[in-house]
Design a protein around this motif. Structure first.
Motif, PDB file in Angstrom:
ATOM      1  N   VAL A   5       1.054  -1.064   0.035  1.00 52.93           N
ATOM      2  CA  VAL A   5      -0.056  -0.155   0.000  1.00 52.93           C
ATOM      3  C   VAL A   5       1.022   1.144  -0.138  1.00 52.93           C
ATOM      4  O   VAL A   5       2.009   1.216   0.487  1.00 52.93           O
ATOM      5  CB  VAL A   5      -1.136  -0.046   1.131  1.00 52.93           C
ATOM      6  N   VAL A   6       0.356   2.482  -0.553  1.00 52.42           N
ATOM      7  CA  VAL A   6       1.015   3.542  -0.639  1.00 52.42           C
ATOM      8  C   VAL A   6       0.670   4.296   0.780  1.00 52.42           C
ATOM      9  O   VAL A   6      -0.676   4.106   0.998  1.00 52.42           O
ATOM     10  CB  VAL A   6       0.626   4.457  -1.861  1.00 52.42           C
ATOM     11  N   GLY A  15       5.410   6.603   2.022  1.00 52.26           N
ATOM     12  CA  GLY A  15       6.236   5.436   1.824  1.00 52.26           C
ATOM     13  C   GLY A  15       5.432   4.284   1.181  1.00 52.26           C
ATOM     14  O   GLY A  15       4.092   4.426   1.090  1.00 52.26           O
ATOM     15  N   VAL A  16       5.977   3.110   1.009  1.00 48.94           N
ATOM     16  CA  VAL A  16       5.250   1.944   0.491  1.00 48.94           C
ATOM     17  C   VAL A  16       5.396   1.032   1.611  1.00 48.94           C
ATOM     18  O   VAL A  16       6.656   0.518   1.809  1.00 48.94           O
ATOM     19  CB  VAL A  16       5.683   1.705  -0.778  1.00 48.94           C
ATOM     20  N   PHE A  57      -2.453  10.673  10.189  1.00 45.93           N
ATOM     21  CA  PHE A  57      -1.267   9.926  10.083  1.00 45.93           C
ATOM     22  C   PHE A  57      -1.035   8.563  10.731  1.00 45.93           C
ATOM     23  O   PHE A  57      -1.194   8.865  11.996  1.00 45.93           O
ATOM     24  CB  PHE A  57       0.041  10.759   9.876  1.00 45.93           C
ATOM     25  N   PRO A  58      -0.469   7.507  10.232  1.00 46.28           N
ATOM     26  CA  PRO A  58      -0.281   7.259   8.919  1.00 46.28           C
ATOM     27  C   PRO A  58      -1.653   6.699   8.366  1.00 46.28           C
ATOM     28  O   PRO A  58      -2.502   6.134   9.069  1.00 46.28           O
ATOM     29  CB  PRO A  58       0.569   6.210   8.821  1.00 46.28           C
ATOM     30  N   PHE A  59      -1.919   6.756   6.984  1.00 43.97           N
ATOM     31  CA  PHE A  59      -3.169   6.404   6.269  1.00 43.97           C
ATOM     32  C   PHE A  59      -2.718   6.185   4.997  1.00 43.97           C
ATOM     33  O   PHE A  59      -1.637   6.524   4.404  1.00 43.97           O
ATOM     34  CB  PHE A  59      -4.152   7.422   6.673  1.00 43.97           C
ATOM     35  N   VAL A  60      -3.816   5.329   4.185  1.00 43.10           N
ATOM     36  CA  VAL A  60      -3.548   4.972   2.959  1.00 43.10           C
ATOM     37  C   VAL A  60      -4.555   5.884   2.205  1.00 43.10           C
ATOM     38  O   VAL A  60      -5.892   5.992   2.440  1.00 43.10           O
ATOM     39  CB  VAL A  60      -4.084   3.621   2.583  1.00 43.10           C
ATOM     40  N   ALA A 337       5.798   5.789  -5.706  1.00 39.24           N
ATOM     41  CA  ALA A 337       4.747   6.913  -5.094  1.00 39.24           C
ATOM     42  C   ALA A 337       5.736   8.088  -4.380  1.00 39.24           C
ATOM     43  O   ALA A 337       5.131   9.436  -4.636  1.00 39.24           O
ATOM     44  CB  ALA A 337       3.791   6.210  -4.321  1.00 39.24           C
ATOM     45  N   PRO A 338       6.641   7.721  -3.621  1.00 40.91           N
ATOM     46  CA  PRO A 338       7.015   9.000  -2.955  1.00 40.91           C
ATOM     47  C   PRO A 338       7.693   9.757  -3.796  1.00 40.91           C
ATOM     48  O   PRO A 338       7.500  11.086  -3.712  1.00 40.91           O
ATOM     49  CB  PRO A 338       8.074   8.187  -2.122  1.00 40.91           C
TER      50      PRO A 338
END
Length: 359
Positions: A5-6, A15-16, A57-60, A337-338
């Motif tokens: 997940v991102v 992050g991933v 935070f953190p979340f998708v 993604a980052p």
């Protein structure tokens, strides 16, 4: 079973992660993601900690995903494995990781009611735009723009692009602008008339709309732009004692056709101009009451979309006459993604949106 997940880990940090998937509920569906697209306005705002409705935070992040049904719960009916569908994000995957709104994930768990089946032949990358297209449709519906009615679109990010194309597709006389040349060029390639913005936005639109626009759709997300957008509204015509229409700005007589048009407005009941606040705004919007009062103008703020709008958006995605070209700038691996979010934060002028591939 694990999936990747991102994750928006903290302010402006992406992050991933690899996580375990929970067990599938009886009325739930497991989707294997093919593509997910970024909603630049909402996601960059949540990443910056400015989204009111975001999870801590953190979340998708993400709410625009296309994938394949790979498993269904015991009570799910009428949905087969292998079905391609789009969804508006997924359910939280564990107690330690939030969801706003969970779409950038290698697998998603959703309720059956959140599955929107895609017709054959739809481009899956374009189909990731269904949720955002539904939002644009909702705003365009509220604008109630008639065929050949003059519509000014200010802001050509992703939703602004869609609104301009929908209005053009529906027969309105659309002229649009954006501060970024790349965005104007993409809209122009889709058949939308564009103008370059100036410090006096009314002057920029004047060659096309000398008396203003019946509908103004602001999709900038910038409260500072609102006063300029309001200046584009058509002024309410008035009558002199002899009953002839005059230009409200200076009292001078105006062209014969325009006089007839203004008289028609007066005789048949004034249908005031409307401004549609279609963008996503993190800061308060300040407006002058008299900018609306003098012209009996409507100020409309659409709230996302309704379920019916998603189904209509999917129908449009399958219509070869509706042009979505250029909206998805590039497709990248989700592992990048980052870097992609950093690029979008630093260079917003170079992209409409980006798409992640999970295959």
């Amino acid at each position: 079973m694990k999936t990747e997940v991102v994750v928006f880990e903290s302010l402006n940090k992406v992050g991933v992660w690899s996580i375990d998937l929970p067990e599938l509920g009886v009325n739930q569906v497991l989707l294997k993601t093919y593509y997910s697209s970024i909603s630049p306005g909402t996601e960059l705002r949540t990443l910056a900690g400015k989204e009111k409705h975001a999870s801590p935070f953190p979340f998708v992040p993400g709410y625009s995903t296309v994938g394949e049904v790979v498993a269904v719960g015991k009570t799910v009916k009428g949905l087969k494995k292998g079905t391609m569908a789009c969804v508006r994000g997924g359910l939280p995957l564990n107690d330690k990781l939030g969801s706003s709104w969970g779409g950038h994930s290698g697998h998603l768990i959703v309720s059956q009611e959140e599955i929107f089946i895609l017709p054959d032949g739809v481009d899956y990358r374009n189909a990731t735009l269904a949720t955002l297209l539904a939002t644009a449709l909702h705003g365009v519906d509220l604008a109630q723009a008639r065929i050949k009615e003059q519509v000014a679109v200010v802001g050509l990010g992703l939703v602004g692009q869609m609104c301009a194309r929908l209005l053009h597709f529906g027969g309105a006389n659309v002229v649009a602008t954006d501060i970024f040349e790349y965005r104007r060029k993409i809209a122009e390639q889709a058949g939308v008339t564009v103008v370059s913005p100036t410090s006096n936005l009314r002057k920029a639109f004047e060659p096309h709309f000398p008396y203003g626009a019946e509908v103004v759709l602001d999709a900038t997300g910038s409260p500072k732009t609102m006063a300029m957008s309001l200046s584009l509204l058509r002024e309410k015509p008035r009558q002199d004692p002899c009953g002839s229409a005059q230009d409200d700005a200076g009292g001078n007589e105006i062209g014969t056709f325009e006089i007839l048009k203004q008289k028609s407005h007066l005789q048949n009941g004034w249908r005031g101009p409307r401004i549609i606040v279609q963008g996503s705004y993190a800061e308060p919007i300040n407006i002058c009451y008299y900018d609306l009062f003098d012209n009996e103008a409507g100020f409309i703020v659409p709230r996302v979309h309704e379920l019916k709008d998603v189904f209509r958006a999917i129908e449009l995605l399958a219509d070869p006459k509706f042009n979505l070209g250029g909206l998805v700038s590039e497709t990248h691996s989700y592992k990048d993604a980052p870097a992609i979010y950093q690029k979008m934060r630093e260079n917003p002028s170079d992209v409409i949106t980006e798409c992640f591939s999970w295959k």
